[in-house]
Design an enzyme around this catalytic site. Structure first.
Site, PDB file in Angstrom:
ATOM      1  N   ASP A   1       0.805  -1.213   0.000  1.00  8.77           N
ATOM      2  CA  ASP A   1       0.000   0.000   0.000  1.00  8.77           C
ATOM      3  C   ASP A   1       0.845   1.273   0.000  1.00  8.77           C
ATOM      4  O   ASP A   1       0.359   2.337  -0.371  1.00  8.77           O
ATOM      5  CB  ASP A   1      -0.931  -0.014   1.218  1.00  8.77           C
ATOM      6  CG  ASP A   1      -1.890  -1.191   1.169  1.00  8.77           C
ATOM      7  OD1 ASP A   1      -2.631  -1.306   0.185  1.00  8.77           O
ATOM      8  OD2 ASP A   1      -1.870  -2.023   2.097  1.00  8.77           O
TER       9      ASP A   1
ATOM     10  N   ASP B   1       2.955  -2.419  12.972  1.00  8.81           N
ATOM     11  CA  ASP B   1       3.272  -2.108  11.575  1.00  8.81           C
ATOM     12  C   ASP B   1       4.752  -1.775  11.404  1.00  8.81           C
ATOM     13  O   ASP B   1       5.429  -2.311  10.514  1.00  8.81           O
ATOM     14  CB  ASP B   1       2.416  -0.934  11.127  1.00  8.81           C
ATOM     15  CG  ASP B   1       2.212  -0.892   9.625  1.00  8.81           C
ATOM     16  OD1 ASP B   1       2.864  -1.683   8.926  1.00  8.81           O
ATOM     17  OD2 ASP B   1       1.408  -0.080   9.161  1.00  8.81           O
TER      18      ASP B   1
END
Length: 553
Positions: free
Chosen positions: A219, A316
């Site tokens: 992404d 993350d």
């Protein structure tokens, strides 16, 4: 000798396509095998011509067709011509109850006469008719308004060779290149070389040469492309360039969401790639919401996926060390962070969607005081994701998802200096109190805050099942302190099936909002936007419905 015929009945015509074609053709490898072939607006039917009973008949739905081409044979002596149609129907997975798309091609030899040009014209007539009909039969969601990509679509495809496990280019060559050829999609392949390469490229590119920008990566590369488009002086026109996504990273949240929006069963890895490639070839374009994110330094970013603080952002970024294992890095990062669960102190405020549920306990309206607050029903539909696509640590090899530390003024041009850029009419500015009508969560200890605008946060994290790419909503989740490690783990496990809101966890709060403000009090922490780490501090955001365009199905 083959036969060819058409039904000229005007009632069967739609958008210039004649409703029925019929012909008899031979097999490409064996002239003694003959087939009767009929084309309607919805299907290609093939039946073997044989004197034996029980003749085999195959029907291919044109919804599953990506293209058809006509051509001469390799042998100059061969007077025949050929046409081949390419289908990607759903088939049962081996040893699984699921289904996935699998490639099937149907090829026929045309030899009406001894003139090779006449035969080629007939093959081209069939190929064009199949292409026209399959274009009309692209899969569509009810209630969604689509446009279609120009045909042939000229695509710039940006590939980050280091995303995920470093296999993006190999996956493109083995799965997507042939599909684009079958669909007659001309493209230019661009290999990104460093952080912000894609951003710089689209900021300066002559977009009139391209009908679509396609990203094959995680992404993070799409984050670069969107912000590069919004950096341009002609951003209003540039951001209307259709954007396509092909999964080549670790999280692949938008790719999983696009697949989900097509109302298809879950898919992972190469199956998800094949599905997104098919969607790209069909060429339907819908709207995509973007969220404007303003930081304390006055930077303004445009986000298509998520804004995260606390546990999600920690996983993350900290899981970067496990990038070589692919998507499982998030599971590993989750387990490590659960072992030493952190709590962050801060304030949260948001503008709820009109008609949304009442604010949770511990919340107040900005002005005036609220009635007795109630928790939103945890059975309401629309969950979140908790392991976004990440960004490599500073010393990692190049990745377009890579932060190389927090995004700073030197690496990102602030868009807010442009008077023409879309106004954040819902945001008061970080130096002013939130307006009347906002809900304010009193000083609170948070485990995580996650604002997400797509259905998935990763391939296997179905965070907001009811979300749509253009619903004009930020799906806001937060988890307060006091939740046990096993309970938090159960939420993540339930999220794989989109069932985490049904867990009835008293520490999980969900709201549908238009805008929000986050003000961390803890001195240390991480905030991510679309999986990219940004400067730590106060942040506010609002949704801009349908600002961009997305190739979807």
């Amino acid at each position: 000798m083959e036969k060819g015929a058409s039904d000229p009945d005007p009632s069967r015509q739609r958008n210039g396509f004649v409703g029925v074609l019929y012909g008899e053709f031979t097999d490409t490898l064996n002239d003694r095998l003959r087939y009767s072939v009929s084309l309607t607006e919805s299907a290609l039917s093939i039946q073997r011509i044989s004197s034996s009973p029980g003749r085999t008949r195959m029907v291919f739905n044109l919804t599953d067709c990506v293209g058809c081409r006509a051509y001469r044979g390799p042998d100059a002596v061969d007077v025949g011509a050929y046409f081949t149609a390419y289908f990607y129907p759903f088939k049962r997975r081996w040893m699984s109850a699921g289904v996935s798309r699998q490639r099937v091609e149907q090829c026929f030899r045309v030899a009406l006469v001894q003139d090779p040009l006449v035969n080629l014209r007939e093959a081209e007539r069939w190929a064009q008719a199949i292409r026209d009909a399959s274009g009309l039969q692209a899969p569509r969601r009810d209630g969604v308004v689509y446009t279609e990509l120009r045909r042939p679509c000229r695509a710039m495809i940006l590939v980050n060779p280091s995303s995920g496990r470093g296999q993006a280019l190999q996956l493109f060559n083995s799965h997507i290149e042939g599909m684009l050829t079958e669909a007659s999609v001309p493209y230019k392949l661009v290999i990104t070389e460093h952080q912000n390469h894609a951003r710089e490229l689209v900021r300066k590119a002559d977009l009139s040469q391209w009908d679509a920008l396609v990203i094959m990566s995680g992404d993070g590369l799409l984050f670069e492309v969107i912000n590069g488009l919004m950096d341009r002086e002609d951003w209003q026109e540039a951001i209307q360039t259709p954007l396509g996504i092909l999964p080549g990273g670790s999280g692949n949240a938008l790719a999983a969401s696009v697949h989900h929006y097509s109302q298809l069963p879950p898919a992972w890895n190469e199956e998800l790639l094949l599905s997104c490639g098919f969607i790209l070839c069909k060429g339907l374009v819908g709207s995509l919401d973007l969220v404007s994110v303003r930081l304390a330094s006055r930077q303004r970013l445009f986000s298509f996926l998520s804004l995260a603080w606390g546990f999600v952002a920690d996983v993350d970024i900290e899981s970067e060390k496990y990038r070589h294992v692919g998507a499982i890095r998030f599971l590993m990062g989750t387990l490590v962070r659960l072992a030493s669960l952190r709590v962050y102190k801060g304030r949260l405020a948001y503008l709820p969607v009109k008609g949304a549920s009442e604010p949770p306990k511990g919340s107040t309206r900005a002005n005036p005081p609220p009635p007795t607050p109630q928790r939103p029903s945890l059975c309401s539909s629309l969950p979140c994701r908790l392991a976004p696509n990440a960004s490599p640590k500073p010393d990692s090899r190049h990745s377009a998802n890579s932060n190389h530390g927090a995004i700073t003024n030197s690496s990102i041009n602030a868009v807010n200096s442009k008077a023409a850029s879309p106004a954040d009419s819902l945001l008061p500015g970080l130096d002013r109190p939130v307006p009347e009508g906002w809900t304010v969560v009193r000083e609170e200890d948070f485990v995580l805050v996650l604002a997400i605008y797509q259905s998935h946060l990763a391939e296997d994290l179905w965070t907001a099942p009811g979300a749509a790419a253009d619903d004009g909503v930020i799906h806001l989740f937060y988890v307060t302190a006091g939740i046990s490690r096993p309970a938090l783990l159960r939420l993540f496990l339930a999220m794989e099936k989109g069932a985490h809101l049904a867990c009835d966890c008293p520490h999980l709060v969900y709201q549908r909002v238009r805008a929000l403000r986050l003000e961390p009090s803890s001195l240390q922490g991480m905030i991510t936007v679309d999986g990219e780490m940004v400067e730590y501090g106060p942040v506010e955001a609002q949704v801009h419905p349908g600002l961009a365009r997305l190739i979807c199905g």
